[in-house]
Design an enzyme around this catalytic site. Structure first.
Site, short mmCIF file in Angstrom:
data_model
loop_
_atom_site.label_atom_id
_atom_site.label_comp_id
_atom_site.label_asym_id
_atom_site.label_seq_id
_atom_site.Cartn_x
_atom_site.Cartn_y
_atom_site.Cartn_z
N TRP A 153 -4.38 11.87 6.94
CA TRP A 153 -5.24 11.24 8.08
C TRP A 153 -6.07 9.95 7.55
CZ3 TRP A 153 -2.03 12.94 11.32
CH2 TRP A 153 -1.73 14.25 11.34
N ASP A 154 -6.69 10.12 6.24
CA ASP A 154 -7.36 8.93 5.95
C ASP A 154 -6.53 7.87 5.89
OD1 ASP A 154 -9.78 10.12 5.29
OD2 ASP A 154 -9.34 10.66 3.30
N ILE A 155 -5.40 7.68 5.41
CA ILE A 155 -4.66 6.73 5.37
C ILE A 155 -4.30 6.05 6.98
CG2 ILE A 155 -2.12 5.71 4.91
CD1 ILE A 155 -2.24 7.74 2.55
#
Length: 407
Positions: A163-165
């Protein structure tokens, strides 16, 4: 990097993954990305993985090609300098990317009084302002409950901060969209990008929300099977693991030709009145298919499996460790995505540029991450237009700092 975004200046106040990755993605397309950090470095300046002498490989990886401005962000004068940098004039400046709290001296309301066409993209944890990170978000949207062995009781976390990416790339897209709007209308604006909403968006887009709402049932944990089709891991005679996927009729035909298992697949179809060219049938009969494939792979070494599979276009891949991946010639050494570059004070290793391969444009060598404060004086002089004497006073007063000497 390319020069497609040459002239675009983005100021980044960030930590951890999403915001730095978004800035780096734009930097690798040619934007001038300047990150400001506290004198001692940001929250992620020493984050693992690190080298044997404690230098962060993580930080170096996420900040390739940026410029570094080292400033006392607790002092009034330091904050004034950061505000001036964010709102510095120029048609392609005035863009601020941050996952820091965008309020007070870093808030849109304050900064837009200094530059009316400011673009500010704020990565948040959630839309309500509660703190979230990738791992808490992943726990919230359901994936740990369907990850891991079928008989597992309890959640299994994902080690990849997916989700960060995704949020980092969404931030890059959002800034480009806002900059295009400003070029047409002259208007800037505030963009909020909640990490949790990115995960919800992706989860719902992939059908997981519709599945439980429309069908009224929860997704079951299915181990290493790929839900809704056929895909599973198998072990070779020499102890290697491979992933085999049958997504299409062509994939089924390829593995039948590679293994000679066409008659076995025919028997499965006849026994169940099914057509394995149909994805739903492959899912329903996944254990029968696996039982046919497994003995063929189990008596052959990886090299023999690879030769047969590659000759017939089988959709497959070997499982590798990070070490095996890093030293795989085809994946890294011979891949134009990578160049071996030196990160000052840390060493030399393969570093990737952007995965976007623009036909007809030559890839430029990726640049290392800056040393903390490496460009402080350059930024003060060229962007903020401060005279040498003023820059010297800022150093004497401890408001700014250049790079530390390398050991």
């Amino acid at each position: 990097m390319y020069d497609l975004l040459q002239g675009l200046r983005i100021v980044e106040g960030s930590a951890f993954v999403a915001a730095p990755l978004g800035g780096m993605a734009l930097g690798q397309l040619g934007a001038d990305v300047i990150r400001f950090d506290a004198l001692e470095g940001g929250l992620d300046y020493r984050r693992w993985p690190v080298t044997k002498n404690g230098e962060s490989l993580y930080w170096a990886g996420l900040n390739k090609g940026k410029r570094s401005f080292r400033v006392d962000i607790q002092s009034p004068r330091g904050r004034e300098l950061v505000q001036a940098l964010i709102t510095a004039p120029g048609p392609e400046g005035g863009i601020f990317l941050t996952n820091l709290p965008a309020r007070g001296w870093l808030g849109y309301e304050m900064l837009s009084t200094l530059r009316a066409d400011l673009i500010l993209l704020n990565v948040l944890g959630s839309r309500t302002g509660t703190p979230q990170v990738d791992y808490t978000v992943n726990a919230s949207v359901g994936f740990p409950q369907v990850t891991g062995p079928e008989d597992r009781d309890g959640p299994v976390n994902n080690v990849l901060p997916a989700w960060d990416i995704a949020t980092g790339m969404a931030a890059a897209v959002g800034l480009l969209a806002a900059e295009r709007r400003r070029a047409r209308t002259g208007e800037g604006g505030l963009i909020r990008l909640p990490l949790l909403d990115v995960a919800l968006w992706a989860t719902a887009t992939l059908g997981y929300v519709g599945e439980v709402v429309v069908n009224g049932q929860d997704r079951a944990r299915v181990g290493n099977h790929i839900y809704g089709t056929f895909g599973r891991d198998f072990r070779t005679a020499d102890g290697s693991d491979v992933m085999v996927c049958l997504f299409t009729a062509r994939n089924l035909r390829g593995i039948a030709e590679a293994t000679g298992l066409g008659p076995a697949f025919d028997r499965i179809e006849a026994a169940h009145g099914a057509d394995l060219n149909d994805e739903a049938a492959r899912w329903r009969l996944r254990e029968d298919i696996a039982a046919a494939i497994e003995p063929w792979i189990a008596v052959r070494p990886l090299a023999a499996v690879a030769k047969a599979f590659d000759a017939h276009g089988v959709l497959w891949g070997p499982y590798r460790t990070f070490r095996e991946m890093a030293f795989d010639a085809a994946l890294v050494k011979e891949n134009p995505l990578f160049e071996r570059i030196e990160q000052p004070g840390m060493g030399i290793w393969p570093v990737p540029g952007t995965p976007l391969d623009f036909a007809g444009l030559a890839r430029e060598q990726p640049r290392p991450a800056p040393r903390l404060g490496e460009h402080t004086d350059e930024i003060l002089a060229s962007i903020l237009r401060l005279p040498d004497a003023e820059i010297g006073r800022l150093h004497d007063d401890g408001v700014v700092k250049g790079p530390d000497n390398l050991a």
